[in-house]
Enzyme design. Structure first.
Site, PDB file in Angstrom:
ATOM      1  N   SER A 290       0.835  -1.191   0.000  1.00 32.40           N
ATOM      2  CA  SER A 290       0.000   0.000   0.000  1.00 32.40           C
ATOM      3  C   SER A 290       0.881   1.256   0.000  1.00 32.40           C
ATOM      4  O   SER A 290       1.688   1.433  -0.904  1.00 32.40           O
ATOM      5  CB  SER A 290      -0.957  -0.042   1.197  1.00 32.40           C
ATOM      6  OG  SER A 290      -1.963   0.924   1.084  1.00 32.40           O
TER       7      SER A 290
ATOM      8  N   HIS B  73      -7.157  -6.178   0.011  1.00 32.11           N
ATOM      9  CA  HIS B  73      -6.003  -5.290   0.119  1.00 32.11           C
ATOM     10  C   HIS B  73      -5.105  -5.758   1.268  1.00 32.11           C
ATOM     11  O   HIS B  73      -5.353  -5.440   2.436  1.00 32.11           O
ATOM     12  CB  HIS B  73      -6.509  -3.864   0.366  1.00 32.11           C
ATOM     13  CG  HIS B  73      -5.456  -2.812   0.353  1.00 32.11           C
ATOM     14  ND1 HIS B  73      -4.865  -2.358  -0.802  1.00 32.11           N
ATOM     15  CD2 HIS B  73      -4.890  -2.105   1.365  1.00 32.11           C
ATOM     16  CE1 HIS B  73      -3.995  -1.414  -0.513  1.00 32.11           C
ATOM     17  NE2 HIS B  73      -3.981  -1.242   0.809  1.00 32.11           N
TER      18      HIS B  73
END
Length: 372
Positions: free
Chosen positions: A211, A353
């Site tokens: 990320s 994610h």
């Protein structure tokens, strides 16, 4: 096949219109101007570091059955930066295979999570940073927490690394560093240590992040050519995904939530992505001819998996200047079908994610093939 309908600027056309037709022009003209553009318009320049003294010391080194059943040496390392009598210190732990007979390659992980996801004592085991698995595959590894370098919240650049430069608090240029650049600086200090550690092959070090950490891994590797490989997991917008035609997060979304990650100049491009003098495929291209690996998740639409893979395609012409294959295909792979033949690797995994042990094994498979 993915069609490029995003009106991307050419990665091989210089700002003055010069066409890049060979690696020499890339290295001496296009690459330097792109590094400057990314610094000036997105991530920010570091301050003048000429009066900063860096001290690195191994505070503790242990090898015992309490540490990964005796399979690893654990070195605790302190990095101290001093400027005008002000000191900033951060520490990290490096694990090195205990049975290494020669210098080994290594992974540096940028941990944007809590201590449980990079526990140096290994009381907490997390698939986000599976140090035991990394060691078992013959790699050394180290991790640092972004919070120790620059806080992951808006605090005016007064603490952590930034406390060395108090004059920037009241008079902060629009192109001054954001947190991503500060985190990149810290990664390079770990490389400084690796260059002094005889059990680590500093020519074969990968910088890994997830990320916001993935954005940092790409930017850090682009700047510091000592890193042999960049790994970005779900880096998405302002990382490995294209900004033009974004199908998930856009610059306005990320800048409004996390303005401190970037320099102030980046705010000019909110809802104006088409005016950017670059796009994120050029960040991947800056790493050529070194290795890049990106990964995406099927349910992580906010990170725009298609834009992530397109970025790999659009960066590939730079690798071709060096006579190398970039991503090597133009169709987005199916889940659980890694693409690893060229100097740019990629996989698309079923999931959300995150970064997990499947991802790590793919990263190491790629490193086994091209770096190790």
């Amino acid at each position: 096949m993915i069609e490029n309908n995003r009106n991307l600027p050419s990665i091989l056309t210089c700002c003055d219109g010069t066409k890049v037709k060979d690696k020499e022009t890339w290295l001496t003209k296009r690459r330097p101007e792109l590094l400057t553009l990314f610094s000036k318009e997105e991530y920010g320049f570091l301050p003048d570091m000429s009066d900063v003294t860096i001290k690195i010391r191994v505070a503790d080194s242990k090898r015992s059955t309490d540490i990964m059943q005796g399979r690893a040496i654990r070195n605790t390392v302190e990095v101290e930066a001093v400027r005008n009598g002000v000191s900033f210190i951060f520490s990290f732990v490096a694990f090195i295979p205990a049975e290494a007979k020669k210098p080994v390659p290594a992974f540096v992980t940028i941990c944007n999570r809590g201590i449980k996801d990079s526990d140096p004592a290994r009381h907490f085991l997390s698939p986000f940073y599976p140090a035991e698995t990394i060691i078992s595959r013959g790699y050394a590894c180290a991790a640092f927490r972004t919070q120790e370098i620059s806080p992951d919240y808006e605090e005016g650049f007064t603490t952590g690394f930034s406390r060395l430069f108090p004059e920037y608090v009241e008079n902060r240029p629009d192109d001054a560093w954001g947190a991503i650049t500060a985190w990149s600086w810290a990664a390079s200090r770990i490389m400084d240590y690796f260059e002094t550690e005889p059990l680590i092959d500093e020519r074969k070090v990968a910088l890994v992040g997830h990320s916001r950490g993935g954005k940092t891994a790409l930017w850090g590797t682009a700047q510091d050519e000592r890193f042999a490989m960049a790994v970005s997991s779900c880096a998405g917008n302002s990382g490995d995904a294209l900004s033009r035609g974004a199908k998930g997060e856009r610059i306005g979304d990320i800048v409004n939530r996390f303005p401190y990650w970037f320099c102030k100049n980046y705010q000019k491009y909110i809802n104006k992505e088409e005016t950017l003098p670059f796009d994120q495929h050029m960040l991947l291209g800056l790493i050529a001819p070194r290795l890049v690996y990106t990964s995406a998740k099927t349910f992580d639409k906010w990170a725009d998996p298609q834009g992530q893979f397109e970025s790999c395609i659009e960066a590939s012409p730079v690798y071709e200047l060096f006579g190398l294959k970039g991503i090597g295909q133009e169709s987005q792979p199916l889940p659980e079908n890694p693409v690893q033949e060229g100097r740019i690797g990629h996989h698309f995994k079923t999931g959300n994610h995150d970064m997990d042990e499947y991802d790590w094994n793919c990263y190491m498979d790629f490193a086994d093939r091209h770096m190790k």
